[in-house]
Design an enzyme around this catalytic site. Structure first.
Site, short mmCIF file in Angstrom:
data_model
loop_
_atom_site.label_atom_id
_atom_site.label_comp_id
_atom_site.label_asym_id
_atom_site.label_seq_id
_atom_site.Cartn_x
_atom_site.Cartn_y
_atom_site.Cartn_z
N TYR A 1 0.90 -1.16 0.05
CA TYR A 1 0.06 -0.03 -0.05
C TYR A 1 0.82 1.22 -0.06
O TYR A 1 0.50 2.36 -0.45
CB TYR A 1 -1.12 0.04 1.15
CG TYR A 1 -2.24 0.76 1.00
CD1 TYR A 1 -2.90 0.54 0.00
CD2 TYR A 1 -2.45 1.63 1.83
CE1 TYR A 1 -4.08 1.56 -0.28
CE2 TYR A 1 -3.56 2.63 1.98
CZ TYR A 1 -4.61 2.57 0.71
OH TYR A 1 -5.62 3.19 0.55
N LYS B 1 -3.17 8.23 3.20
CA LYS B 1 -4.29 8.08 3.93
C LYS B 1 -4.07 8.77 5.36
O LYS B 1 -5.10 9.31 5.84
CB LYS B 1 -4.72 6.41 3.93
CG LYS B 1 -5.27 6.12 2.64
CD LYS B 1 -6.57 6.92 2.19
CE LYS B 1 -7.02 6.00 0.97
NZ LYS B 1 -8.21 6.96 0.06
#
Ligand code: NAD
Length: 258
Positions: free
Chosen positions: A159, A166
């Site tokens: 990720y 995020k």
């Protein structure tokens, strides 16, 4: 259906197809009586989404690449006019920026342009959307949501830069909530478990992530877009009148497991 959004008007950003989380949120808000204006990224996506927008009887829809400030300002001003200078809610379901190579292997190897683009597309666009909608929200107050992911809290393989983006997005939710609370504007985020959408298909070994999620999650099953939409309805309606600055996990409890 209970008309929870009757009389409320808002902007939905980030529908790419009928699997998009934003699309299921739109369907749910419409069922509850909301009036909807949409933005979509580009002409290629237009072919898929314009029929959906017509089907749902959207108030309007506009092309908006959120990396183009002029377009961003023009489109938000236009939508503000179309909605009679009153925007009650914003759904921000936009993420992007990393190169394919940066969504696998080590975060250590992240390239500069990939890093900056991810921050611009996945984080700054939420700040900018609230900046531009503020004149249309400040009289009556309103609510905004964005979509985040657990990879912003803990390290999730592959990720990488999206996790860092995020984390910045979740922090922005809190700063924006602090700035806008006095005006009765609530700012929150939903953190769903992994769902196979267009954006998710760019993450390497996503199917392993789904399998691992299902095994570890207390509820033992995958999350559906409709379940995210139900929590979006809560956060955008008066049901959550005193809830702001929150990251609401819709993940069957995955985030509490060790
Ligand atoms: P999706 O691909 O349907 O939506 C992503 C959207 O971002 C697309 O509509 C795309 O057009 C838009 N976008 C990207 N770059 C843009 C740009 N420059 N200008 C305008 N729009 C742009 O996928 P999704 O899974 O529905 O993603 C929505 C949100 O949910 C994202 O923020 C994603 O990170 C988040 N999320 C997804 C999952 C998952 O597993 N699918 C889990 C947690 C959070």
């Amino acid at each position: 259906m209970s008309d929870l959004m009757q009389g409320k008007k808002g902007i939905i950003m980030g529908v790419a197809n009928e699997k998009s989380i934003a699309w299921k949120i739109a369907e749910r808000l419409k069922e509850e009586g909301a009036e909807l204006s949409f933005t979509y990224q580009n002409e290629e996506i237009a072919k898929k989404v314009i029929p959906l927008f017509k089907e749902i009887e959207a108030k309007s829809y506009h092309k908006l690449d959120i990396t183009n400030d002029q377009e961003f300002e023009a489109v938000f001003n236009e939508i503000g006019r179309e909605l009679g200078s009153e925007v009650d809610f914003i759904v921000h379901a936009i993420a992007g920026g990393p190169s394919r190579e940066d969504l696998k292997g080590k975060y250590l190897d992240t390239g500069r342009s990939s890093f900056l683009r991810s921050m611009e597309i996945s984080v700054y666009s939420y700040v900018k959307a609230l900046q531009l909608a503020y004149p249309f929200m400040k009289e009556k107050g309103g609510a905004a949501i964005t979509l985040t992911y657990y990879g912003g809290e803990k390290v999730i393989p592959n990720y990488n830069i999206m996790g860092v983006a995020k984390a910045a997005l979740e922090s922005s939710v809190k700063y924006l909530a602090a700035d806008l609370g006095q005006d009765g504007i609530r700012v929150n985020a939903i953190s769903p478990g992994p769902i196979l959408t267009r954006a998710a298909s760019g993450i390497s070994d996503f199917r392993d992530l789904l399998r691992n999620f299902k095994q570890k999650s207390p509820m033992g099953k995958l999350v559906k877009q409709e379940e995210v939409a139900a929590s979006a309805l809560y956060l955008l309606s008066d049901l959550s009148a005193m809830v702001t600055g929150e990251i609401v996990h819709v993940d069957g409890g995955f985030n509490i497991t060790g």
